[in-house]
Design an enzyme around this catalytic site. Structure first.
Site, mmCIF file in Angstrom:
data_model
loop_
_atom_site.group_PDB
_atom_site.id
_atom_site.type_symbol
_atom_site.label_atom_id
_atom_site.label_comp_id
_atom_site.label_asym_id
_atom_site.label_seq_id
_atom_site.Cartn_x
_atom_site.Cartn_y
_atom_site.Cartn_z
ATOM 1 N N MET A 1 20.800 34.563 -25.801
ATOM 2 C CA MET A 1 19.363 34.327 -25.862
ATOM 3 C C MET A 1 18.795 34.725 -27.230
ATOM 4 O O MET A 1 17.859 34.113 -27.726
ATOM 5 C CB MET A 1 18.644 35.105 -24.760
ATOM 6 N N CYS A 2 19.358 35.759 -27.834
ATOM 7 C CA CYS A 2 18.913 36.179 -29.164
ATOM 8 C C CYS A 2 19.726 35.446 -30.229
ATOM 9 O O CYS A 2 20.868 35.067 -29.992
ATOM 10 C CB CYS A 2 19.091 37.686 -29.345
#
Length: 704
Positions: free
Chosen positions: A563-564
Site C-alpha cells: 500500500m505504501c
C-alpha cells in the site's frame, strides 16, 4: 571644495570653481543590475546614460543663522538608461549626457588605463562640440563601474572632464549681485529664456544675453554657439554669458563654467577680444523663481573674467576631472545596497540570478519568462510533490498550487523536504497547505496555495451520502485545471491519476506524470489532442495507453508494504527533478505541448537524426517517456503512440466527459466495467479469448 592654482606673477586673483560631486540614487543601481543580467551580460561596451544638475541651493544654519552651501551635485537616477526625451527632468535642472562602461570583474575595473579612458572622453567631447557646433557636449561625463551582483556592492568612479586654460582664468573683484549690472526687467527676460531654452523640458545649460536695442532695460538672449553673430556690434561691457550655477558658494562657482569659458576662448577669442582690458561678463544664475524687486529678490551673481594672455588655440585643451572619494583622494567609491534593501526584494532579485547567468554564455536563447509565467498545479504533496515544488522554484516558477487529502505523519519529514517534526503533532497538519506555507518561508515572492480534498477514483464507489461532496471536489479540481498551465501527477495510487488524465486531455493542459517503483521510476508527458508527429502518426500516449484493463482499486487486500510506495530514498528526488526538467524542455520547444518525441532506436526501419531541431529545444531532447533504473543506473527513452481504446485519453472517453460531465464521471467511479464498455476493451477481451479458444493446441508429447 574649490579648485585653485598658484597665482604666480599675476596681480589678480584666480577664478575658482567648485567641482561636481556625484549623487547616485539607489534606483540607478537596481536598473544597472537588471541591465547587466538581462542585456549586457558579458559585454563591456560603453552605453549612453544621462544625469542632471540643478541650480545650487543653500540652507540656513539654525544655530549661527549663516547660509551653508549644499554640494555641487550631479544626480544620476533610475531613469539614467532611458531616452532623455521620455523622462521628465527635475525642476530647474540641466540634463547632461554621459557614458557608462561596466566591467565584468573587479580586476578589470582596477586595472583599466583610466588616464587613457579620461583623455579619450575629453577629446571626444571637444571633437563633438567643434563638429556639431552644439556646446551641450561640453558637459558630458564618464562613469566606470563594477557590479558585485551577489553582494549588491557597486564600485564606481565618475569623471567630469573640465578643460583647463593656460594661463588660468582670473577675475576682477569679487562676485557681486547680478542686479547691480542687469535691471530686474532684464533678469526676468533671462530667467524666461533659461527655462524655455532647454531641451526635453530641462533648462538651458548656458546662454548669451545683451540689452535690447529698443529698450536698454529689456534683454535679448541667444544660444552659446551664436556668440560671434549675436554679439557683433555690441560693446564688451554689454555682453553677458549666463549659466545655471550648480554651486551655492558665495565666491566659487560651479564646474560647468570652466568648459563654457574654454569654449568661448578657443572658438570666439577674436570676437570676444578676451584680455585683461576686455574681460567677459559672467552671470552665475541662481534664481529658481522669477526674480523681482519684492517677492523674490535676485540671487544670481556677477563677475568679470579674463585671461592674462591668449593660449595656443590650435591644440585640444588639456582636461582634468576624476572625482575624489569621500577621503578627498583620487579613487573610486563603493555603494553597498544590501543593508538598505528590503530582504524580500533582495531575495526576489537573487533567486533568479543563477538562471539568468545561464543566458550569458551557455544558453543565450533560454526563455526564462515563459518558465516563470507557467502556473503549475501539483496533485500530490508527498515525497514527489515536495521535490517537484522545490525544483520548480529553482527554475523560477512563481505560481505553485498543491492538492492533497492527507496529513503530515511522523514518517514524512525525513523524506519530504517541506515538512518538519512539529507538523506531525496533534494528528498532523494538512499536507498541501503546510507545503505551500513552507514554500513561502523559503521564498516570500512565491504564490503558493494548498487545497485539501480527495480526488475520486475508478474502482472506489461513491456512497450516496457523499455524491454531493464528490461533485464539489470534482468542480474544484476542474476550476484548478482551468487556472493552471501545467499539471503534475504525483499521487500514490494508479487509479488516482485517471480523473486528472481525462481533465488534462479535455482542457489541453501540459500533463507531466511521475511514478515510482522500488528502484525504478517513470517520468512522462501525456500527448496532446490533435498533435501529429513528423511521421504522421497519432498523438503520444498517456499513462493508461499501455493498459488493456480499466483502472481499479489497487489498494484493496494489500499489505502495508504494497500500500505504501516503498522506494530507495534517493529515487524520488531524481524522478522529481527529471519531471521538472522535462516540463522546462517542453516549454522551450518551438511547438510547446505539441513537440514530437524522438522515435526509439530502430523504429520505422530508418535512422532518425535526434539532433535535429524537430526533436530538440535549447535544452536538448524533449522525450515522451523516461524510465530510470537505479539498479543499473541508466535511463531508457521510450516513445509510445496513443491507444485508440485508452480509458484515460481516448476521444471516446474525452467526448463522453465533455458531453455528460459529472454523471459520466460518477459512472466511472461506481461501475468497474463502465470504462471498458465505453472504450470497447470488453469486446477486445472477448475477441482475445475467442481467438485463444479457436487455436488447435497439439498436446502430443513428441511434438512438444
Amino acid at each position: 571644495m574649490a579648485s585653485s592654482a598658484a597665482n604666480t606673477g599675476s596681480a589678480k586673483p584666480l577664478l575658482q570653481f567648485t567641482p561636481f560631486s556625484s549623487t547616485v540614487q539607489p534606483a540607478f543601481w537596481h536598473e544597472l543590475t537588471n541591465l547587466k543580467i538581462d542585456v549586457l551580460r558579458l559585454s563591456q561596451d560603453a552605453i549612453p546614460i544621462h544625469a542632471s544638475y540643478s541650480i545650487g541651493r543653500a540652507v540656513v544654519d539654525r544655530e549661527t543663522g549663516m547660509e551653508v552651501a549644499l554640494g555641487c551635485n550631479l544626480v544620476v537616477s533610475g531613469d539614467a538608461f532611458k531616452d532623455p526625451k521620455d523622462v521628465k527632468p527635475a525642476p530647474n535642472s540641466v540634463t547632461v549626457r554621459g557614458v557608462l562602461k561596466n566591467f565584468n570583474t573587479i580586476e578589470d575595473f582596477k586595472n583599466v588605463n583610466k588616464q587613457e579612458m579620461f583623455n579619450n572622453t575629453a577629446k571626444e567631447m571637444w571633437a563633438k562640440t567643434l563638429q556639431t557646433g552644439d556646446p551641450s557636449h561640453l558637459f558630458d561625463f564618464l562613469l566606470i563601474t563594477f557590479a558585485d551582483l551577489k553582494k549588491y556592492k557597486y564600485y564606481y568612479w565618475f569623471a567630469f572632464p573640465a578643460f583647463a586654460a593656460s594661463p588660468p582664468w582670473e577675475k576682477q573683484g569679487e562676485w557681486a549681485p547680478a542686479v547691480d549690472v542687469v535691471p530686474i526687467k532684464g533678469l526676468e527676460a533671462i530667467h524666461k529664456a533659461i527655462h524655455s531654452g532647454g531641451s526635453d523640458s530641462s533648462i538651458a545649460a548656458a546662454l548669451l544675453a545683451k540689452p535690447s536695442a529698443n529698450d536698454p532695460t529689456a534683454y535679448e538672449t541667444a544660444p552659446l554657439n551664436k556668440f560671434s553673430d549675436f554679439f557683433a556690434g555690441t560693446p564688451g561691457e554689454k555682453r553677458f554669458v549666463v549659466f545655471p550655477d550648480p554651486s551655492a558658494h558665495s565666491q566659487h562657482v560651479g564646474w560647468p563654467l570652466r568648459n563654457i569659458l574654454t569654449y568661448i576662448l578657443f572658438n570666439h577669442h577674436q570676437t570676444a577680444a578676451i584680455s585683461p582690458s576686455s574681460p567677459l561678463n559672467i552671470i552665475a544664475w541662481r534664481d529658481i523663481d522669477t526674480p523681482s524687486s519684492s517677492s523674490h529678490p535676485p540671487k544670481s551673481l556677477y563677475i568679470k573674467a579674463y585671461v592674462p594672455s591668449l593660449p595656443d588655440t590650435s591644440a585640444v585643451p588639456a582636461a582634468v576631472g576624476w572625482e575624489k572619494n569621500p577621503a578627498g583622494k583620487l579613487g573610486p567609491r563603493m555603494a553597498d545596497l544590501a543593508p538598505m534593501m528590503d530582504p524580500k526584494r533582495l531575495a526576489d532579485q537573487a533567486v533568479d540570478l543563477n538562471l539568468k547567468l545561464m543566458r550569458w554564455r551557455i544558453l543565450p536563447g533560454l526563455d526564462l519568462e515563459k518558465v516563470s509565467g507557467t502556473k503549475c498545479l501539483l496533485l500530490g504533496a508527498g515525497t514527489l510533490g515536495c521535490y517537484v515544488a522545490r525544483t520548480l522554484m529553482g527554475w523560477g516558477v512563481r505560481k505553485i498550487t498543491l492538492v492533497d487529502s492527507g496529513k503530515v505523519s511522523f514518517s514524512n519529514p525525513v523524506r519530504q523536504p517541506l515538512f518538519e517534526f512539529e507538523d506531525c503533532l496533534e494528528g498532523g497538519k494538512p499536507k498541501a497547505a503546510t507545503a505551500a506555507e513552507r514554500l513561502k518561508k523559503i521564498f516570500p515572492g512565491i504564490d503558493a496555495t494548498g487545497h485539501e480534498f480527495l480526488i475520486p477514483m475508478p474502482g472506489h464507489p461513491i456512497p450516496p451520502q457523499s455524491v454531493e461532496q464528490t461533485k464539489k471536489d470534482v468542480a474544484q479540481l476542474e476550476k484548478l485545471f482551468d487556472e493552471h498551465d501545467a499539471v503534475f501527477l504525483l499521487m500514490d495510487s494508479r487509479e488516482s491519476r485517471w480523473l486528472p488524465t481525462v481533465l488534462g486531455a479535455a482542457k489541453g493542459k501540459i500533463m507531466i506524470n511521475c511514478a515510482l517503483g522500488f528502484d525504478s521510476y517513470l517520468v512522462m508527458r501525456h500527448g496532446a489532442r490533435e498533435s501529429i508527429t513528423p511521421e504522421g502518426s497519432t498523438r503520444l500516449g498517456c499513462y493508461y495507453c499501455n493498459d488493456i484493463v480499466a483502472p481499479a482499486d489497487s489498494l484493496k487486500d494489500q499489505t502495508l508494504d504494497q500500500m505504501c510506495t516503498v522506494t530507495r530514498p534517493g529515487l524520488a528526488s531524481i524522478a522529481s527533478s527529471t519531471a521538472v526538467e522535462l516540463l522546462v524542455s517542453l516549454l522551450q520547444h518551438s511547438k510547446g505541448i505539441h513537440a514530437p518525441s524522438p522515435p526509439m532506436a530502430g523504429s520505422g526501419g530508418q535512422q532518425v537524426d535526434t539532433n535535429s531541431e524537430e526533436y530538440n529545444s535549447v535544452l536538448g531532447l524533449v522525450p515522451h517517456q523516461m524510465r530510470g533504473y537505479l539498479a543499473r543506473f541508466n535511463t531508457m527513452l521510450i516513445t509510445g503512440a496513443a491507444f485508440g481504446s485508452c480509458t484515460g485519453c481516448s476521444e471516446t472517453v474525452i467526448k463522453a466527459y465533455e458531453s455528460e460531465g459529472f454523471p459520466m464521471l460518477l459512472k466511472a467511479f461506481n461501475d468497474i466495467g463502465y470504462l471498458e464498455k465505453l472504450t470497447g476493451l470488453d469486446k477486445l477481451h472477448s475477441e482475445g479469448e475467442a481467438a485463444l479458444e479457436a487455436v488447435d493446441w497439439d498436446e502430443d508429447d513428441d511434438d512438444m
